[in-house]
Write a protein that holds these residues in place. Structure first.
Motif, PDB file in Angstrom:
ATOM      1  N   ILE A 181       0.096   7.338  -6.286  1.00 34.55           N
ATOM      2  CA  ILE A 181       1.112   7.359  -7.343  1.00 34.55           C
ATOM      3  C   ILE A 181       0.491   6.860  -8.644  1.00 34.55           C
ATOM      4  CG2 ILE A 181       3.272   6.307  -8.145  1.00 34.55           C
ATOM      5  CD1 ILE A 181       4.161   6.294  -5.169  1.00 34.55           C
ATOM      6  N   ARG A 182      -0.277   5.776  -8.573  1.00 34.59           N
ATOM      7  CA  ARG A 182      -0.939   5.260  -9.776  1.00 34.59           C
ATOM      8  C   ARG A 182      -1.848   6.311 -10.411  1.00 34.59           C
ATOM      9  NH1 ARG A 182      -2.077  -0.019  -6.747  1.00 34.59           N
ATOM     10  NH2 ARG A 182      -0.435  -1.400  -7.517  1.00 34.59           N
ATOM     11  N   THR A 183      -2.628   7.004  -9.572  1.00 33.86           N
ATOM     12  CA  THR A 183      -3.549   8.030 -10.059  1.00 33.86           C
ATOM     13  C   THR A 183      -2.802   9.162 -10.751  1.00 33.86           C
ATOM     14  OG1 THR A 183      -5.133   7.521  -8.312  1.00 33.86           O
ATOM     15  CG2 THR A 183      -5.348   9.668  -9.390  1.00 33.86           C
ATOM     16  N   ILE A 184      -1.743   9.637 -10.125  1.00 33.85           N
ATOM     17  CA  ILE A 184      -0.962  10.740 -10.682  1.00 33.85           C
ATOM     18  C   ILE A 184      -0.314  10.330 -11.995  1.00 33.85           C
ATOM     19  CG2 ILE A 184       1.086  12.166 -10.313  1.00 33.85           C
ATOM     20  CD1 ILE A 184       0.232  12.119  -7.277  1.00 33.85           C
ATOM     21  N   LEU A 185       0.288   9.157 -12.024  1.00 31.26           N
ATOM     22  CA  LEU A 185       0.971   8.711 -13.244  1.00 31.26           C
ATOM     23  C   LEU A 185       0.005   8.396 -14.368  1.00 31.26           C
ATOM     24  CD1 LEU A 185       3.862   6.560 -11.770  1.00 31.26           C
ATOM     25  CD2 LEU A 185       3.943   8.912 -12.615  1.00 31.26           C
ATOM     26  N   ALA A 186      -1.242   8.103 -14.033  1.00 38.28           N
ATOM     27  CA  ALA A 186      -2.262   7.847 -15.054  1.00 38.28           C
ATOM     28  C   ALA A 186      -2.845   9.156 -15.605  1.00 38.28           C
ATOM     29  CB  ALA A 186      -3.379   6.978 -14.480  1.00 38.28           C
ATOM     30  N   GLY A 221       9.445   7.898  11.552  1.00 36.66           N
ATOM     31  CA  GLY A 221      10.435   8.838  11.060  1.00 36.66           C
ATOM     32  C   GLY A 221      10.845   8.650   9.608  1.00 36.66           C
ATOM     33  N   ARG A 222      10.284   7.669   8.937  1.00 35.29           N
ATOM     34  CA  ARG A 222      10.598   7.427   7.528  1.00 35.29           C
ATOM     35  C   ARG A 222       9.402   7.820   6.671  1.00 35.29           C
ATOM     36  NH1 ARG A 222      15.078   3.869   6.687  1.00 35.29           N
ATOM     37  NH2 ARG A 222      15.906   3.200   8.689  1.00 35.29           N
ATOM     38  N   LEU A 223       9.695   8.174   5.423  1.00 32.60           N
ATOM     39  CA  LEU A 223       8.637   8.553   4.505  1.00 32.60           C
ATOM     40  C   LEU A 223       8.073   7.320   3.810  1.00 32.60           C
ATOM     41  CD1 LEU A 223      10.301  11.652   2.821  1.00 32.60           C
ATOM     42  CD2 LEU A 223       8.767  11.597   4.789  1.00 32.60           C
ATOM     43  N   ALA A 224       6.751   7.275   3.692  1.00 33.28           N
ATOM     44  CA  ALA A 224       6.060   6.190   2.978  1.00 33.28           C
ATOM     45  C   ALA A 224       5.110   6.840   1.984  1.00 33.28           C
ATOM     46  CB  ALA A 224       5.291   5.307   3.966  1.00 33.28           C
ATOM     47  N   TRP A 225       5.185   6.404   0.722  1.00 30.94           N
ATOM     48  CA  TRP A 225       4.424   7.005  -0.373  1.00 30.94           C
ATOM     49  C   TRP A 225       3.292   6.082  -0.771  1.00 30.94           C
ATOM     50  CZ3 TRP A 225       6.042  11.872  -1.807  1.00 30.94           C
ATOM     51  CH2 TRP A 225       7.267  12.283  -1.283  1.00 30.94           C
ATOM     52  N   GLY A 246       6.326  20.562   0.686  1.00 27.76           N
ATOM     53  CA  GLY A 246       4.925  20.403   0.312  1.00 27.76           C
ATOM     54  C   GLY A 246       4.674  20.817  -1.120  1.00 27.76           C
ATOM     55  N   SER A 247       5.701  20.681  -1.969  1.00 25.23           N
ATOM     56  CA  SER A 247       5.613  21.214  -3.323  1.00 25.23           C
ATOM     57  C   SER A 247       5.337  20.171  -4.397  1.00 25.23           C
ATOM     58  CB  SER A 247       6.930  21.919  -3.671  1.00 25.23           C
ATOM     59  OG  SER A 247       8.012  21.010  -3.576  1.00 25.23           O
ATOM     60  N   GLY A 248       5.304  18.909  -4.040  1.00 28.25           N
ATOM     61  CA  GLY A 248       5.122  17.863  -5.044  1.00 28.25           C
ATOM     62  C   GLY A 248       3.670  17.533  -5.307  1.00 28.25           C
ATOM     63  N   PRO A 249       3.438  16.601  -6.218  1.00 25.36           N
ATOM     64  CA  PRO A 249       2.067  16.219  -6.554  1.00 25.36           C
ATOM     65  C   PRO A 249       1.376  15.394  -5.468  1.00 25.36           C
ATOM     66  CG  PRO A 249       3.611  14.863  -7.763  1.00 25.36           C
ATOM     67  CD  PRO A 249       4.414  15.912  -7.049  1.00 25.36           C
ATOM     68  N   LEU A 250       2.145  14.879  -4.504  1.00 26.53           N
ATOM     69  CA  LEU A 250       1.552  14.165  -3.376  1.00 26.53           C
ATOM     70  C   LEU A 250       2.454  14.302  -2.168  1.00 26.53           C
ATOM     71  CD1 LEU A 250       2.035  10.336  -3.425  1.00 26.53           C
ATOM     72  CD2 LEU A 250       3.238  11.770  -5.017  1.00 26.53           C
ATOM     73  N   GLN A 251       1.921  14.021  -1.018  1.00 27.62           N
ATOM     74  CA  GLN A 251       2.681  14.083   0.221  1.00 27.62           C
ATOM     75  C   GLN A 251       2.753  12.688   0.836  1.00 27.62           C
ATOM     76  OE1 GLN A 251       4.322  16.832   1.841  1.00 27.62           O
ATOM     77  NE2 GLN A 251       4.133  17.326  -0.332  1.00 27.62           N
ATOM     78  N   PRO A 252       3.890  12.348   1.391  1.00 30.65           N
ATOM     79  CA  PRO A 252       4.030  11.037   2.019  1.00 30.65           C
ATOM     80  C   PRO A 252       3.455  11.042   3.431  1.00 30.65           C
ATOM     81  CG  PRO A 252       6.052  12.247   2.276  1.00 30.65           C
ATOM     82  CD  PRO A 252       5.128  13.114   1.447  1.00 30.65           C
ATOM     83  N   THR A 306       0.830  -1.210   0.000  1.00 30.79           N
ATOM     84  CA  THR A 306       0.000   0.000   0.000  1.00 30.79           C
ATOM     85  C   THR A 306       0.862   1.257   0.000  1.00 30.79           C
ATOM     86  OG1 THR A 306      -0.209  -0.085   2.399  1.00 30.79           O
ATOM     87  CG2 THR A 306      -1.971  -1.090   1.095  1.00 30.79           C
ATOM     88  N   THR A 307       2.048   1.173   0.588  1.00 32.21           N
ATOM     89  CA  THR A 307       2.996   2.285   0.577  1.00 32.21           C
ATOM     90  C   THR A 307       4.367   1.759   0.187  1.00 32.21           C
ATOM     91  OG1 THR A 307       3.531   2.053   2.932  1.00 32.21           O
ATOM     92  CG2 THR A 307       1.765   3.599   2.352  1.00 32.21           C
ATOM     93  N   ILE A 308       5.187   2.660  -0.357  1.00 33.26           N
ATOM     94  CA  ILE A 308       6.547   2.286  -0.756  1.00 33.26           C
ATOM     95  C   ILE A 308       7.532   3.320  -0.235  1.00 33.26           C
ATOM     96  CG2 ILE A 308       5.949   0.903  -2.777  1.00 33.26           C
ATOM     97  CD1 ILE A 308       6.302   3.348  -4.525  1.00 33.26           C
ATOM     98  N   ASP A 309       8.793   2.950  -0.174  1.00 30.42           N
ATOM     99  CA  ASP A 309       9.831   3.845   0.314  1.00 30.42           C
ATOM    100  C   ASP A 309      10.155   4.916  -0.735  1.00 30.42           C
ATOM    101  OD1 ASP A 309      12.463   2.955  -1.230  1.00 30.42           O
ATOM    102  OD2 ASP A 309      11.310   1.154  -0.724  1.00 30.42           O
ATOM    103  N   THR A 310      10.919   5.888  -0.330  1.00 31.38           N
ATOM    104  CA  THR A 310      11.236   7.025  -1.191  1.00 31.38           C
ATOM    105  C   THR A 310      12.000   6.619  -2.445  1.00 31.38           C
ATOM    106  OG1 THR A 310      11.222   8.531   0.696  1.00 31.38           O
ATOM    107  CG2 THR A 310      12.400   9.280  -1.261  1.00 31.38           C
TER     108      THR A 310
END
Length: 76
Positions: A67-72, A58-62, A47-53, A22-26
């Protein structure tokens, strides 16, 4: 990221359609966006990208679904 690192990441990263997490690393998210991991870190901080993790211990999860929606070509 060097050419060798990119090819290693491509081998380690399944097609986004086959991604089951459901989430992936940076680094993996950067691979799918064709960006460097540092760019995604900047998106998270500024906060400048198309999505926020989300942050997990303490680690980022995307979010893979986002991501699928944005890339589509869709928007959030």
């Amino acid at each position: 990221m060097s050419i060798d690192q990119n090819s290693e990441q491509a081998k380690a990263s399944p097609s986004l359609d086959r991604e089951t997490r459901t989430t992936i690393d940076t680094a993996t998210a950067a691979f799918y966006f064709s960006r460097k991991p540092r760019t995604l870190n900047k998106w998270a901080v500024c906060g400048s990208g198309p999505l926020q993790p989300i942050r997990v211990n303490g680690r980022l999860a995307w979010n893979v679904a986002e991501i699928r929606t944005i890339l589509a070509g869709g928007s959030q």
